[in-house]
Design a protein around this motif. Structure first.
Motif: not given
Length: 310
Positions: A10-23, A84-98
């Motif tokens: 799950a961690a690898l899937f999440g990281v992989g998806a975050s990287v792909q979306q960023r590109v 995936a979501l926290p990593l994507a949010a951090r890359w985009n300089r955002r924060s996940l809310h409740r």
């Protein structure tokens, strides 16, 4: 051990998806739903790293499924959203809310409830036999028709609303790809490499993989991960269960209580996807992509340009 392997996957899937979306978010606007998008992506080293990460995740997921079964492992794999979501949010300089956390938890909890109540068994019958070909053609045609319908609907929506629909279509195709891969592997184990290269399942796997990847990356291009990824992550296992039931002799508990819990789980999961897709991380997508949010006239012109160009 199955729990640990599933969480690593799950961690690898999440990281992989975050990287792909960023590109993918940086791809040219006109490349959405065109093969030029894939040509752009395969020339980006960071995207290839994301794909490789997801492929390694598949190895861990396969091992976990071999030890624990679908009902145990699949809910844990959907925990990819938590990574995936926290990593994507951090890359985009955002924060996940409740709101975003609740949406992610709802998707995971809804699918977990469905799995626990239904206790799906993928089955093994008809994976690779002459009699299974008509059923595979019927199933493949059904998936293709549903996916085509989703694409047609998506093309008439705003980009931020289009992404979840394309993500769901990608999940459908990836589920079909998994079933076809089982068939191809069975053929390879029984008859060897020559049979693998001279039979239709091998090329069906390739075609389905390309189409699914195109839809997924188009979704990643159109909207941030909270909108584009959860529908894919939720649809893929559900479509996989349906394919297992229709083709492979799989089973699902259908007692009244079990069906009620399954329906509730699907409802909770759907609400979670909606919550994520309508969060400020998505509706405020201009903060994550560096481009202004288009007005109605611009959106309509963009959609008309894409229709005329396809």
């Amino acid at each position: 051990m199955a729990y640990l392997l599933a969480l690593v996957a799950a961690a690898l899937f999440g990281v992989g998806a975050s990287v792909q979306q960023r590109v993918a978010a940086e791809a040219p606007d006109e490349s959405v739903l065109h093969l030029s998008l894939l040509w752009y992506l395969v020339r980006q080293p960071l995207w290839l790293v994301g794909v490789a990460t997801a492929l390694i995740g598949n190895l861990f997921a396969g091992s976990a499924l071999g030890m624990g079964g679908v009902a145990l492992v699949q809910p844990l794999l959907v925990a990819r959203l938590i990574f995936a979501l926290p990593l994507a949010a951090r890359w985009n300089r955002r924060s996940l809310h409740r709101r975003e956390w609740l949406g992610a938890v709802a998707v995971i909890a809804g699918l977990a409830a469905f799995m626990v109540a239904g206790r799906p068994s993928p089955g093994e019958n008809g994976v690779d036999s002459d009699g299974s070909v008509p059923r595979w053609l019927l199933t493949g045609g059904t998936v293709a028709a549903i996916t085509a319908g989703l694409v047609l609907i998506a093309r008439r929506l705003r980009p931020n609303s289009e992404a979840p629909v394309l993500g769901a279509g990608a999940g459908m195709l990836f589920a079909l790809q998994s079933g076809l891969t089982s068939m191809a592997v069975s053929r390879f184990g029984r008859d060897g490499l020559l049979a693998l290269l001279t039979t239709w399942p091998t090329y069906a796997v390739v075609g389905t993989a390309v189409a699914g990847t195109l839809l997924a990356q188009s979704a990643y291009k159109l909207a941030p991960l909270p909108a584009s990824y959860p529908p894919l992550a939720a649809t893929e296992p559900l479509a996989g269960i349906a394919i297992g039931l229709s083709l492979l002799g799989g089973t699902l508990v259908v007692t009244p209580a079990a069906v009620a819990v399954q329906a509730l789980g699907l409802a909770v999961m759907t609400v979670g996807v909606f919550v994520l897709a309508s969060s400020s991380l998505v509706t405020g997508a201009h903060h994550t992509t560096g481009r202004p949010t288009p007005d109605d006239a611009t959106v309509e012109a963009h959609q008309e340009e894409r229709r005329s160009g396809s």
